[in-house]
Structures are given as structure tokens and as C-alpha cells.
Design a protein around this motif. Structure first.
Motif, mmCIF file in Angstrom:
data_model
loop_
_atom_site.group_PDB
_atom_site.id
_atom_site.type_symbol
_atom_site.label_atom_id
_atom_site.label_comp_id
_atom_site.label_asym_id
_atom_site.label_seq_id
_atom_site.Cartn_x
_atom_site.Cartn_y
_atom_site.Cartn_z
ATOM 1 N N ARG A 70 30.456 77.596 113.528
ATOM 2 C CA ARG A 70 31.630 76.843 113.969
ATOM 3 C C ARG A 70 31.805 76.954 115.480
ATOM 4 N NH1 ARG A 70 36.549 78.889 112.191
ATOM 5 N NH2 ARG A 70 35.794 80.631 110.943
ATOM 6 N N PRO A 126 30.126 96.265 108.610
ATOM 7 C CA PRO A 126 30.005 96.747 107.225
ATOM 8 C C PRO A 126 28.798 97.669 107.004
ATOM 9 C CG PRO A 126 30.621 94.440 107.231
ATOM 10 C CD PRO A 126 30.305 94.799 108.663
ATOM 11 N N ALA A 139 29.836 86.629 105.338
ATOM 12 C CA ALA A 139 30.210 86.372 106.736
ATOM 13 C C ALA A 139 29.998 84.914 107.101
ATOM 14 C CB ALA A 139 29.412 87.285 107.674
ATOM 15 N N LEU A 140 28.904 84.332 106.629
ATOM 16 C CA LEU A 140 28.621 82.943 107.000
ATOM 17 C C LEU A 140 29.573 81.966 106.322
ATOM 18 C CD1 LEU A 140 24.715 82.679 107.129
ATOM 19 C CD2 LEU A 140 26.342 82.637 109.032
ATOM 20 N N TYR A 141 29.855 82.175 105.035
ATOM 21 C CA TYR A 141 30.591 81.160 104.276
ATOM 22 C C TYR A 141 32.023 81.554 103.971
ATOM 23 C CZ TYR A 141 25.801 79.756 104.110
ATOM 24 O OH TYR A 141 24.522 79.434 104.512
ATOM 25 N N GLY A 142 32.401 82.790 104.309
ATOM 26 C CA GLY A 142 33.797 83.184 104.173
ATOM 27 C C GLY A 142 34.178 83.561 102.758
ATOM 28 N N LEU A 143 35.381 84.126 102.674
ATOM 29 C CA LEU A 143 35.895 84.560 101.375
ATOM 30 C C LEU A 143 36.744 83.471 100.720
ATOM 31 C CD1 LEU A 143 37.037 88.142 102.469
ATOM 32 C CD2 LEU A 143 34.755 87.369 101.751
ATOM 33 N N ARG A 174 35.926 76.768 99.726
ATOM 34 C CA ARG A 174 35.737 75.613 100.612
ATOM 35 C C ARG A 174 36.400 74.406 99.959
ATOM 36 N NH1 ARG A 174 31.313 76.017 104.824
ATOM 37 N NH2 ARG A 174 32.010 78.060 105.471
ATOM 38 N N LEU A 183 34.063 93.542 105.090
ATOM 39 C CA LEU A 183 34.047 92.628 106.232
ATOM 40 C C LEU A 183 35.350 92.713 107.023
ATOM 41 C CD1 LEU A 183 31.757 91.365 104.350
ATOM 42 C CD2 LEU A 183 32.144 89.307 105.705
ATOM 43 N N LEU A 202 31.226 91.335 112.026
ATOM 44 C CA LEU A 202 31.352 91.158 110.579
ATOM 45 C C LEU A 202 30.017 91.405 109.877
ATOM 46 C CD1 LEU A 202 33.911 89.497 111.646
ATOM 47 C CD2 LEU A 202 33.812 88.429 109.399
ATOM 48 N N GLU A 227 40.536 86.044 110.160
ATOM 49 C CA GLU A 227 40.224 84.595 110.108
ATOM 50 C C GLU A 227 38.740 84.358 109.866
ATOM 51 O OE1 GLU A 227 41.912 83.036 113.743
ATOM 52 O OE2 GLU A 227 43.891 83.842 113.198
ATOM 53 N N TYR A 228 37.882 85.093 110.584
ATOM 54 C CA TYR A 228 36.440 84.912 110.410
ATOM 55 C C TYR A 228 36.032 85.286 108.977
ATOM 56 C CZ TYR A 228 35.752 84.512 115.520
ATOM 57 O OH TYR A 228 35.776 84.128 116.827
ATOM 58 N N ALA A 229 36.563 86.387 108.472
ATOM 59 C CA ALA A 229 36.177 86.830 107.125
ATOM 60 C C ALA A 229 36.630 85.817 106.078
ATOM 61 C CB ALA A 229 36.767 88.204 106.830
ATOM 62 N N LEU A 230 37.830 85.283 106.236
ATOM 63 C CA LEU A 230 38.326 84.353 105.216
ATOM 64 C C LEU A 230 37.592 83.014 105.249
ATOM 65 C CD1 LEU A 230 42.209 84.857 105.150
ATOM 66 C CD2 LEU A 230 40.516 85.528 103.432
ATOM 67 N N TYR A 231 37.354 82.484 106.448
ATOM 68 C CA TYR A 231 36.831 81.114 106.539
ATOM 69 C C TYR A 231 35.364 81.043 106.936
ATOM 70 C CZ TYR A 231 41.788 80.683 106.190
ATOM 71 O OH TYR A 231 43.074 80.835 105.755
ATOM 72 N N GLY A 232 34.754 82.190 107.260
ATOM 73 C CA GLY A 232 33.323 82.209 107.514
ATOM 74 C C GLY A 232 32.948 81.730 108.898
ATOM 75 N N LEU A 233 31.675 81.947 109.217
ATOM 76 C CA LEU A 233 31.159 81.559 110.525
ATOM 77 C C LEU A 233 30.546 80.167 110.479
ATOM 78 C CD1 LEU A 233 29.358 84.931 111.377
ATOM 79 C CD2 LEU A 233 31.773 84.322 111.675
ATOM 80 N N ALA A 234 30.053 79.761 109.317
ATOM 81 C CA ALA A 234 29.393 78.458 109.199
ATOM 82 C C ALA A 234 30.444 77.347 109.125
ATOM 83 C CB ALA A 234 28.522 78.439 107.949
ATOM 84 N N PRO A 235 30.121 76.176 109.690
ATOM 85 C CA PRO A 235 31.086 75.062 109.639
ATOM 86 C C PRO A 235 31.360 74.652 108.198
ATOM 87 C CG PRO A 235 29.071 74.429 110.824
ATOM 88 C CD PRO A 235 28.846 75.800 110.280
ATOM 89 N N ARG A 236 32.572 74.179 107.950
ATOM 90 C CA ARG A 236 32.911 73.689 106.603
ATOM 91 C C ARG A 236 32.505 72.220 106.523
ATOM 92 N NH1 ARG A 236 36.944 76.941 103.405
ATOM 93 N NH2 ARG A 236 35.946 78.888 103.948
ATOM 94 N N GLU A 271 41.485 87.937 114.435
ATOM 95 C CA GLU A 271 40.237 87.168 114.428
ATOM 96 C C GLU A 271 39.307 87.632 113.309
ATOM 97 O OE1 GLU A 271 39.812 87.632 118.693
ATOM 98 O OE2 GLU A 271 39.300 85.505 118.851
ATOM 99 N N VAL A 272 39.250 88.926 113.081
ATOM 100 C CA VAL A 272 38.403 89.427 111.993
ATOM 101 C C VAL A 272 38.882 88.857 110.656
ATOM 102 C CG1 VAL A 272 37.756 91.495 110.682
ATOM 103 C CG2 VAL A 272 37.649 91.523 113.185
ATOM 104 N N HIS A 296 25.175 75.272 113.500
ATOM 105 C CA HIS A 296 25.180 76.094 112.283
ATOM 106 C C HIS A 296 26.255 77.179 112.293
ATOM 107 C CE1 HIS A 296 20.639 74.948 112.143
ATOM 108 N NE2 HIS A 296 21.395 73.999 111.614
#
Lengths: 201, 201
Positions: free
Chosen positions: B154, B169, B193-197, B200, A165, B165, A191-200, A188-189, B152
Motif C-alpha cells: 500500500r 514476532p 502481515a501482508l493481508y492483515g487480520l 477484506r 504482530l 511486523l 492499523e498495519y496488523a489489522l489491514y495488512g501491507l498489501a493493497p486491498r 500504526e502497528v 504490491h
């Protein structure tokens, strides 16, 4: 000191080796992998082609070693991915450095020629991946495992997949030239990879 | 019904067009982009080369349209990314379908030939990206925006970067053959990608 103790023949060999690497990289960047020949490399490097055949079994072997040499020089002895304890900062550092490398003309042309040929030649791809790419990817595995031990990466994440990723998006932009490859994009890649795209939650 | 109303010349044109596409894709897959010629395509398709020159300005144009035609047939009229309201399920569906497409031999060889040439030819890359790749990537932008509207994804995420992302890959594994390209891998890329590495809170 070590250099001055070497016999003349060893120094001559090192000069020839360096000249062969430089000729190989220049030729493959200028004319592509398919049209680069051992004869052409020998002529440009000012050595006999038997010198090349004595040291390397194939054109692919010369080019891959020339490329490994460039990669080693680019790293300049520093570890490619630092481990300061701050995963985000360490990944941004290495991803920005990768962007700089991919955007640098001396790297770009031979790297594209080798990558393009690997795309259509499974044998070369196996060499390229096994000797050049996978060892670099394993540096990410190592850094992500260390982050996992420190609780900075989710326990269930497979580092060998996670790294894709990070490097996949950079490679995609570079190889297919979809959009500019910048430091801001690298950040940005990460940040997106570490924290994901879905809201926390 | 519509078919039977077409004049004979139009049906002949359609048959020729289809034969040219098939010949172009077969040749580029077998011999590579560089060695595929208009003359070779014409001979294999059983048409005069003037027929090809009348319809297309260049070899690249023939191949890209042949490829667009394959992509359209693969989609079979269905929207490429569904919007069921479940982003994870929708992305897994399209990513698994992409894995199947990339792994299918009739797609693999011409797609590799075109991608490899795009890697080293900026002019072809611009055509390839502009006409073929970017319209497909915009389907992801559209789906991710819709997910963002639904809360759904961020709010701060840029869909044009986020999609890389997902597709980066897959493209990396496919182009460089690092590891097998499987449905399980597609699923994991979507989940990462959705939930990050990072864990949470």
C-alpha cells in the motif's frame, strides 16, 4: 472495613510483603538479576531473610511475584483489553497503555532485568512466560476471538499468532531500543496488523 | 591465488583474527557477556592480549565484529532478501532462513548473550543496533520500497514500520521462548502481515 478486622500479625505480614516486593524490584533494577540476592532484598526490606525463605522458594519466585503485583497495580482492577465492539479502538487503547507502561521508569528497569535474564536462562524464561507473559497474551487471544465471532477478524486467522504482530513489534522496539516507542507507533502497528501491507483489491 | 601472494605475517594475522572471533563467540555463549574478558578471549585464542587491544578498542567491539563475521558467513555472499517480484515468496524465504539461523546452536548462544546485555546496557544496545541490527533491517526497507514501487505494498505504508511486523514476532518468540520458532510460523507471520487480520471487503 475488611482491613480493620484483620489481626495485627496479618497487617504486619502485608507490610512486610509489600516492603519485600519494593526492595526486590528496586534491587533488580539497580544491580541486575544476577547480582540481586535474597540477603540483599531482606536487608533493604528490613526483614529477616528467613521471612523471605518462608514465603518463597527462590529469588526468581520473589521477583516474579513482585512483578505480578506491579502489573496488577498498573491494571488497577480494569480489564486490560476492553471490548467496545470496535476492535481497532480497543487495541489502540491497550497498545498505547502498554507503551506508557514500558516507558515508565519504575517498570522499565526491573522489567528489563527480568527479560534480559530470561533471554539467557531457559528455566527463568519458562516461569516468566508461564506466570506473567502468557496470561497477558491470552487477553489478546480472548479479544481477537470475540472480534472473530463478530466478523471483524478473518475466519482463518489464529488469534494466538495474530497477537504477536501486535505485541512483537512493541517488545522489539522496547527491548532493543531501535527507535522511540510512542503512541503514534502503537497506532500504526494496530492499523498495519489489522489491514495488512498489501493493497486491498 | 590471492591467498598465496599474501606475506606470512598477513596470513598469521588472519589466523589470529579468526581464532579471536571463535574464542569470543564461544566464551560469550558459555559464560555470558558480563563474564567474558579480553584476557579470557586471548588465552582461548592462543594470542597475547596486546594483540587484541591493538586491533579493537573494547570487549564490545571484539564481540560485535565476531558476530558481524558470523552473520556475513551465514549470508555466504548471497543478498539476504531476494527480489524476484513475488514479495510473499521472497519474505517467506528470508524469514525461514532467519528462523534457521536463530535456531542454530552456534548462533543462538552468543546472540542471546549479546541481546540480553543490550537489553540492560543502552551503550552496547546502540552499538548492537547501529552496526549489526539496523543494517539488516534496512534490507527489509529496501525490499518493501521496491514492492511499493511495483504496487504490491500500500502507498501509505512506511516500510521502516512495516518490517517490524515481520521481524518483531520472530524476535519475540526467539528471545522470550514463548512458543516454537518454525517455518510454518514464519510463513503465517508473512501472510498475516501482508493481508492483515481484518476481513477484506
Amino acid at each position: 472495613m475488611a482491613e480493620s478486622k484483620k489481626p495485627d500479625s496479618s497487617r504486619r505480614s502485608e507490610r512486610s510483603r509489600r516492603a519485600i516486593y519494593e526492595a526486590a524490584l528496586a534491587l533488580v533494577g539497580e544491580t541486575g538479576y544476577a547480582r540481586t540476592t535474597i540477603e540483599g532484598i531482606a536487608a533493604r526490606a528490613g526483614v529477616g531473610k528467613q521471612t523471605i525463605y518462608r514465603w518463597w522458594p527462590s529469588k526468581a519466585a520473589v521477583l516474579l511475584e513482585a512483578f505480578l503485583d506491579v502489573a496488577e497495580q498498573a491494571a488497577q482492577g480494569e480489564p486490560l483489553i476492553p471490548d467496545t465492539g470496535d476492535l481497532e479502538a480497543d487495541l489502540k487503547l491497550v497498545m498505547r497503555a502498554t507503551v506508557d507502561e514500558l516507558n515508565s521508569p519504575p517498570y522499565d528497569a526491573p522489567a528489563r532485568a527480568l527479560a534480559a535474564e530470561s533471554v539467557v536462562d531457559p528455566g527463568l524464561a519458562a516461569e516468566f512466560v508461564g506466570r506473567l507473559l502468557e496470561p497477558q497474551l491470552q487477553l489478546y487471544v480472548h479479544r481477537l476471538r470475540s472480534a472473530q465471532d463478530a466478523g471483524h477478524v478473518r475466519a482463518g486467522v489464529d488469534p494466538r499468532i495474530a497477537l504477536e504482530l501486535l505485541v512483537g513489534p512493541l517488545a522489539h522496539r522496547w527491548l532493543l531500543r531501535t527507535l522511540p516507542l510512542t503512541h503514534a507507533y502503537a497506532d500504526e502497528v494496530v492499523e498495519y496488523a489489522l489491514y495488512g501491507l498489501a493493497p486491498r483489491p
